[in-house]
Design a protein around this motif. Structure first.
Motif, mmCIF file in Angstrom:
data_model
loop_
_atom_site.group_PDB
_atom_site.id
_atom_site.type_symbol
_atom_site.label_atom_id
_atom_site.label_comp_id
_atom_site.label_asym_id
_atom_site.label_seq_id
_atom_site.Cartn_x
_atom_site.Cartn_y
_atom_site.Cartn_z
ATOM 1 N N VAL A 57 37.694 41.301 44.364
ATOM 2 C CA VAL A 57 38.717 40.882 43.397
ATOM 3 C C VAL A 57 38.624 41.787 42.172
ATOM 4 O O VAL A 57 37.598 41.819 41.503
ATOM 5 N N ASN A 58 39.679 42.502 41.869
ATOM 6 C CA ASN A 58 39.641 43.362 40.682
ATOM 7 C C ASN A 58 39.946 42.608 39.397
ATOM 8 O O ASN A 58 39.510 43.010 38.320
ATOM 9 N N ASP A 66 36.321 36.472 29.019
ATOM 10 C CA ASP A 66 34.953 36.743 28.569
ATOM 11 C C ASP A 66 34.858 36.802 27.047
ATOM 12 O O ASP A 66 33.854 36.430 26.456
ATOM 13 N N PRO A 101 39.291 33.114 35.834
ATOM 14 C CA PRO A 101 38.673 31.787 35.910
ATOM 15 C C PRO A 101 39.598 30.791 35.200
ATOM 16 O O PRO A 101 40.039 31.051 34.078
ATOM 17 N N THR A 102 39.933 29.683 35.867
ATOM 18 C CA THR A 102 40.885 28.742 35.258
ATOM 19 C C THR A 102 40.215 27.471 34.746
ATOM 20 O O THR A 102 40.699 26.853 33.810
ATOM 21 N N PRO A 107 33.639 33.738 36.221
ATOM 22 C CA PRO A 107 34.252 34.854 36.946
ATOM 23 C C PRO A 107 33.383 35.381 38.079
ATOM 24 O O PRO A 107 33.897 36.026 38.994
ATOM 25 N N PRO A 161 39.607 38.911 38.152
ATOM 26 C CA PRO A 161 39.260 37.493 38.280
ATOM 27 C C PRO A 161 39.845 36.706 37.109
ATOM 28 O O PRO A 161 39.712 37.115 35.961
ATOM 29 N N ASN A 221 36.977 40.808 30.944
ATOM 30 C CA ASN A 221 38.334 40.316 30.688
ATOM 31 C C ASN A 221 38.418 39.873 29.228
ATOM 32 O O ASN A 221 37.693 38.971 28.805
ATOM 33 N N ARG A 242 34.530 42.860 36.305
ATOM 34 C CA ARG A 242 35.149 43.620 35.229
ATOM 35 C C ARG A 242 35.386 42.698 34.033
ATOM 36 O O ARG A 242 35.824 41.552 34.205
ATOM 37 N N ALA A 279 39.494 31.107 28.618
ATOM 38 C CA ALA A 279 38.369 31.256 29.540
ATOM 39 C C ALA A 279 38.032 32.715 29.836
ATOM 40 O O ALA A 279 37.202 32.994 30.699
ATOM 41 N N GLU A 306 35.135 28.054 36.033
ATOM 42 C CA GLU A 306 35.151 28.803 34.770
ATOM 43 C C GLU A 306 34.351 30.096 34.860
ATOM 44 O O GLU A 306 34.304 30.857 33.904
#
Lengths: 178, 178, 178, 178
Positions: free
Chosen positions: B80-81, C100, B85-86, B73, B83, C5, C3, C98, B71
């Protein structure tokens, strides 16, 4: 201690006359008699065989769980006593691979993905020597990575030829009757 | 037509000096130049290599997506531009395998699960001949099952030795520049 | 620092003429200008609106991610630059939640599930006061449970009326330009 | 016809002395006597209450399934007979919501996400009027969207005050004893 949960995986396409179906049925019968939970993908072929064996041994009381890819419980084969429709598609393979032990019987790409995930999760992993991906990988290791649990020098996919051998291996490592 | 999405998979453990990392980096550079999306597991090793290559080619504009198991990032490697999170753990491998094409570079059990899932989903699947599970399976088929899509006589895991060869294979089947 | 999200969620059914679509488009435009990643469910209505706004601001370079329920990238609306087909159905709502920060605009049961999951995960959660479930819950809390992160006395679903207000709230708590 | 599967959802925090726990226990007892499968999240509070009731009614034979967020079956409360560790975190809420019917008892954000998902999937959905989100939503609808299944004029979250009322509602719509 929770009740032990054993996943049985393999091709969804084999017929009831196939060796894969027959050995799955025999394994289902033996696991059900031990009172363990059987997890499978809930569909046909090997998944149906293992549930049929468990049903023949314990009827409606067999704890056969079918982790279905779709949302419809009617997808389950008729011997699944506990259908769990997931709606998460192939991602459900990762749930099947989270059982305490995983027994592979033949199988193609779907089975291979479950073998690989079970290995990664450090599960007690058994493979039938007779056919398919379980046959390719029986008595081998998938990678040299430190396993999560500790099955000592037995840290390979443990090969077996008969249903009874598979159960004996599991009993050596897991408290089936707890 | 949607923008093509190419997953690059492989061991999370290899060092930047390894051949696997170097070829991943070169593949990342080439895919990014084509403007395609790169999907990976977002962590280290090959996943970091491919993102580094894409970053060197296109900087912040590279469309590198890291499908993370957790969870957080911040788990993502620094190249990684995007991310994602799953929080779904290893089940995220099924999402990675749902890209338009999957390129495997070496790899252990996690990579093997992704190769198997990508095969099952009928994806255009490429394997580096140099090491690991991509090496074992390059130029082979996983099962005889009818594939979902139709890559005709090429319906094997297409082996390659260099980054450029991999890109050439993909261009033969998918409209990279659309 | 990764970055930022930002997920934008809401009804998939509203038309381009609706207030929901218009405010989603304006929010998409503003977030894209800040260079943040926009995550959404990738389908129509509010999901399409936010992607259209981002596309109008940054074109092909907008980092609009569509986390699709199915396996087909063509399900995505035409303004999604980065379609991620998941094949996990409604379970993908947990991935959207999930991000931000999560901004809800109207919405029915699907949106409500995402609001609830984002709250449970302790995300910075904003709700448009104008309609639907975001309107019902704006300026309220969902439960008294200790949140995972710490947004101090602002630990409610932060209500807003205009796109600019939403962006201002996010900027107060998250480093959008990092 | 498959065996009916009823999910019981609610707060994981309530104590055994709470009204929520007591009604969950009584519902568990009644469902188990009908021979239906009980699905829950497998943890504490309401999830434990429903499993305890089922265990008191049928012991080891109760078909209580705990769909756990993590990978460790020991997370399950001691009355879960069939722990299913998923490793997919909160995304497992979507699996719980895929049961044939969902009964909500109180609850916070996690429960709310499951109510919303069950509604979206068109499930027969019941809510205890006594507390929490089930109390807020009992006898109401979540959105006007056409439900997947057809529960005619009863297409609301059907409110109830006692365990027996909940079972009576379910029996009106689903063949519990099949």
């Amino acid at each position: 201690m929770h009740r032990i949960n054993i996943a049985v995986i393999g091709s969804g396409d084999v017929t009831p006359e196939s060796k894969e179906y027959q050995i799955a049925k025999e394994i289902g019968r033996l696991i059900a008699r031990e009172g363990a939970i059987i997890t499978c993908g809930g569909l046909g072929g090997v998944m149906k065989g293992v549930c049929q064996g468990a049903f023949e041994a314990k009827g409606e009381e067999a704890k056969t769980v079918g982790i279905l890819p779709g949302e419809n419980p009617e997808e389950a084969n008729q011997f699944v006593n506990i259908p769990i429709p997931t709606g998460i598609g192939e991602a459900r393979n990762a749930i099947i691979a989270a059982a305490d032990s995983v027994i592979a019987i033949g199988g193609g790409s779907g089975t291979l993905s479950e073998i690989a995930l079970a290995w990664k999760k450090g599960k007690l992993l058994l493979g039938w020597r007779g056919s398919g991906w379980s046959g390719e990988l029986a008595d081998k290791l998938i990678d040299a990575r430190g396993r999560v649990n500790d099955f000592a020098r037995d840290d390979i996919i443990m090969g077996f030829d008969t249903a009874q051998e598979a159960i004996n291996i599991i009993k050596k490592f897991l408290p089936l009757n707890s």
